[in-house]
Design an enzyme around this catalytic site. Structure first.
Site, PDB file in Angstrom:
ATOM      1  N   TYR A   1      -5.231 -11.966   5.303  1.00 63.09           N
ATOM      2  CA  TYR A   1      -5.674 -12.385   6.638  1.00 63.09           C
ATOM      3  C   TYR A   1      -5.969 -13.879   6.703  1.00 63.09           C
ATOM      4  O   TYR A   1      -6.301 -14.397   7.766  1.00 63.09           O
ATOM      5  CB  TYR A   1      -6.934 -11.626   7.047  1.00 63.09           C
ATOM      6  CG  TYR A   1      -6.651 -10.201   7.398  1.00 63.09           C
ATOM      7  CD1 TYR A   1      -6.294  -9.294   6.403  1.00 63.09           C
ATOM      8  CD2 TYR A   1      -6.716  -9.744   8.705  1.00 63.09           C
ATOM      9  CE1 TYR A   1      -6.013  -7.977   6.710  1.00 63.09           C
ATOM     10  CE2 TYR A   1      -6.437  -8.424   9.012  1.00 63.09           C
ATOM     11  CZ  TYR A   1      -6.094  -7.553   8.006  1.00 63.09           C
ATOM     12  OH  TYR A   1      -5.810  -6.255   8.300  1.00 63.09           O
TER      13      TYR A   1
ATOM     14  N   LYS B   1      -6.601  -2.185  -5.542  1.00 67.58           N
ATOM     15  CA  LYS B   1      -5.296  -1.841  -6.135  1.00 67.58           C
ATOM     16  C   LYS B   1      -5.123  -2.673  -7.411  1.00 67.58           C
ATOM     17  O   LYS B   1      -4.097  -3.328  -7.615  1.00 67.58           O
ATOM     18  CB  LYS B   1      -4.162  -2.146  -5.151  1.00 67.58           C
ATOM     19  CG  LYS B   1      -3.868  -1.069  -4.139  1.00 67.58           C
ATOM     20  CD  LYS B   1      -3.384   0.245  -4.714  1.00 67.58           C
ATOM     21  CE  LYS B   1      -1.962   0.179  -5.233  1.00 67.58           C
ATOM     22  NZ  LYS B   1      -1.540   1.467  -5.843  1.00 67.58           N
TER      23      LYS B   1
ATOM     24  N   ASP C   1      -5.085   4.137  -3.318  1.00 66.47           N
ATOM     25  CA  ASP C   1      -4.303   5.308  -2.897  1.00 66.47           C
ATOM     26  C   ASP C   1      -5.059   6.610  -3.164  1.00 66.47           C
ATOM     27  O   ASP C   1      -5.088   7.505  -2.331  1.00 66.47           O
ATOM     28  CB  ASP C   1      -2.914   5.325  -3.544  1.00 66.47           C
ATOM     29  CG  ASP C   1      -2.909   4.794  -4.950  1.00 66.47           C
ATOM     30  OD1 ASP C   1      -2.404   3.684  -5.164  1.00 66.47           O
ATOM     31  OD2 ASP C   1      -3.454   5.468  -5.829  1.00 66.47           O
TER      32      ASP C   1
ATOM     33  N   ASP D   1      -9.397  -2.728   6.357  1.00 62.48           N
ATOM     34  CA  ASP D   1      -8.845  -2.504   7.691  1.00 62.48           C
ATOM     35  C   ASP D   1      -8.299  -1.077   7.790  1.00 62.48           C
ATOM     36  O   ASP D   1      -8.623  -0.318   8.713  1.00 62.48           O
ATOM     37  CB  ASP D   1      -7.716  -3.531   7.923  1.00 62.48           C
ATOM     38  CG  ASP D   1      -7.416  -3.726   9.391  1.00 62.48           C
ATOM     39  OD1 ASP D   1      -8.027  -3.026  10.223  1.00 62.48           O
ATOM     40  OD2 ASP D   1      -6.556  -4.569   9.714  1.00 62.48           O
TER      41      ASP D   1
END
Ligand code: NAP
Length: 404
Positions: free
Chosen positions: A150, A217, A267, A291
């Site tokens: 972002y 991640k 995940d 988000d």
């Protein structure tokens, strides 16, 4: 009693009995939900303190109203007023299409360095939900608000800038990137991560929460997302050894009472947030993960119409509370949409300034109003035996149910 400014000294807000709080009513359905929300917030304060405390609302301009009146989407004066009064609230804003500012929300977060996006996700009994046991969801998401993809560092495919960067990466790092690629840069800093995770830990301590999960991640992006996880554990050990225990040292059998700091790969987190939501409590994560996660969790408890949010800089005391949905322009001026997201953001604001009795009143009012099944169209269409009421009618009902 005179209205006054909220000040911030040695890390603490000093809130007068009549604080001036700036608001942006927002675009599209914004004016409808702002009118409904401010009425509910004012009534809750009045019930609790019978006029001894009162919010003095001050309108500031942003979005279409600002553009029509000043020619600017986000006037400098608005940012100055949010800084001056420290705590503010806003309805949804249209993202101007083409040219100029990308997103007013992102711009506000960046220029005021509102580094923590805080989204509590809890279930209100009776709200229609796509999952079987929505009451098991009770989490607070801390999403880093200023870094990650972002940050706006992107180069267009085919541009001369991207070609230079690709050449540089090939010659200096031996990275083979396809020549027609676009490139985005993902900065994740130690300071930025630690201040966000600190806010999550301090929140967990203050609100007696059981655990904090660092979602990342890091298995793939070792030096950005993996580092976020490591910096979280490092901070907990360094600054909160009496209040927290990290996963590797946790011993449930020994009756460990400290807040557990654990981590989860993004995940698997999405899967477990559906299958075992009660194992998660406070979530700390980076911008993009946050988000996705906050919207996915909001869906489990009835969608964006019920989801509140805040953007906070805990180091300076700045906070802007906001509806998490958009402007829903097709319903503008129809007095139709659900005002709960902005009302609950108002309850978060009251908690933030220490007026928690009024916040609990509002939650009680919403719980009872939903249970009465007289609800706005979005809930009514999914509930058996519901009676549809307008946006303002729902606010009336909440006000009624806030009384003893
Ligand atoms: P949106 O305004 O959130 O609306 C999408 C749909 O969500 C609506 O059509 C409606 O569904 C439902 N919805 C939204 N708010 C609701 C409410 N208060 N009560 C009940 N249902 C509600 O998303 P969008 O159409 O993608 O975006 C419109 C504009 O808002 C864009 O300019 C966008 O950039 C902006 N936006 C602003 C923010 C913000 O200010 N924080 C956030 C997101 C988007 P149904 O049609 O099924 O009734």
């Amino acid at each position: 009693m005179e209205s006054d400014i909220i000040s911030f000294l040695e890390g603490k807000l000093n809130v007068p009995d009549m604080p001036v709080i700036p608001f942006v009513e927002g675009d599209g359905t914004g004016p409808d939900i702002w009118k409904a929300s401010s009425r509910v917030i004012d009534r809750a304060v009045e019930i609790c303190w019978q006029g001894k405390r009162k919010i003095v609302w001050k309108e500031v301009l942003a979005g279409e109203k600002a553009f029509n009146m000043t020619g600017e989407w986000l006037p400098e004066k608005t940012i100055d007023e949010f800084r001056k009064y420290r705590v503010g609230i806003k309805g949804p804003l249209t993202t101007p299409v083409g040219g100029g500012i990308r997103s007013l929300n992102v711009t506000l977060r960046q220029v005021m360095d509102l580094y923590a996006c805080v989204r509590p996700v809890r279930y209100f009994k009776g709200v229609p939900s796509p999952v079987k046991e929505p009451h098991r969801v009770d989490m607070v998401v801390f999403r880093e608000n200023t870094e990650d993809v972002y940050a706006g560092l992107e180069l267009k495919s085919g541009s001369s800038e991207v070609k230079r960067l690709i050449d540089f990466l090939r010659s200096e790092y031996k990275w083979n990137i396809r020549p027609d690629s676009a490139i985005g840069i993902k900065p994740i800093s130690r300071d930025g991560s630690r201040r966000l995770i600190r806010a999550a830990i301090e929140y967990a301590i203050l609100h007696s929460r059981r655990n904090i999960t660092l979602v990342h991640k890091g298995n793939i992006q070792k030096f950005t997302e993996g580092a976020f996880r490591n910096w979280g554990y490092e901070l907990a050990k360094e600054s909160f050894p009496a209040e927290t225990v990290i996963w590797d040292e946790y011993d449930a059998k020994a009756g460990e009472k400290r807040i557990l700091i654990k981590d989860s790969i993004a995940d698997i987190f999405f899967q477990q947030a559906l299958t075992r939501p009660d194992e998660f409590d406070v979530i700390a994560t980076m911008n993009l993960n946050g988000d996705y996660i906050s919207d996915a969790l909001a869906a489990q408890v009835g969608g964006m119409g019920m989801a509140p949010g805040a953007n906070i800089n805990y180091q300076k005391g700045y906070a802007i509370f906001e509806a998490t949905h958009g402007t829903a322009p097709k319903y503008a001026g129809l007095d139709k949409v659900n005002p709960s997201s902005l009302i609950l953001s108002g309850a978060m604001l009251l908690d933030y300034i220490g007026w928690s009795d009024a916040a609990r009143r509002i939650e009680k009012g919403i719980e009872r109003a939903v249970a009465s099944k007289k609800v706005t169209y979005d809930l009514a269409r999914l509930m058996d035996g519901a009676h549809e009421v307008s946006c303002s009618g729902f606010a009336d009902s909440i006000c009624g149910f806030m009384e003893d």
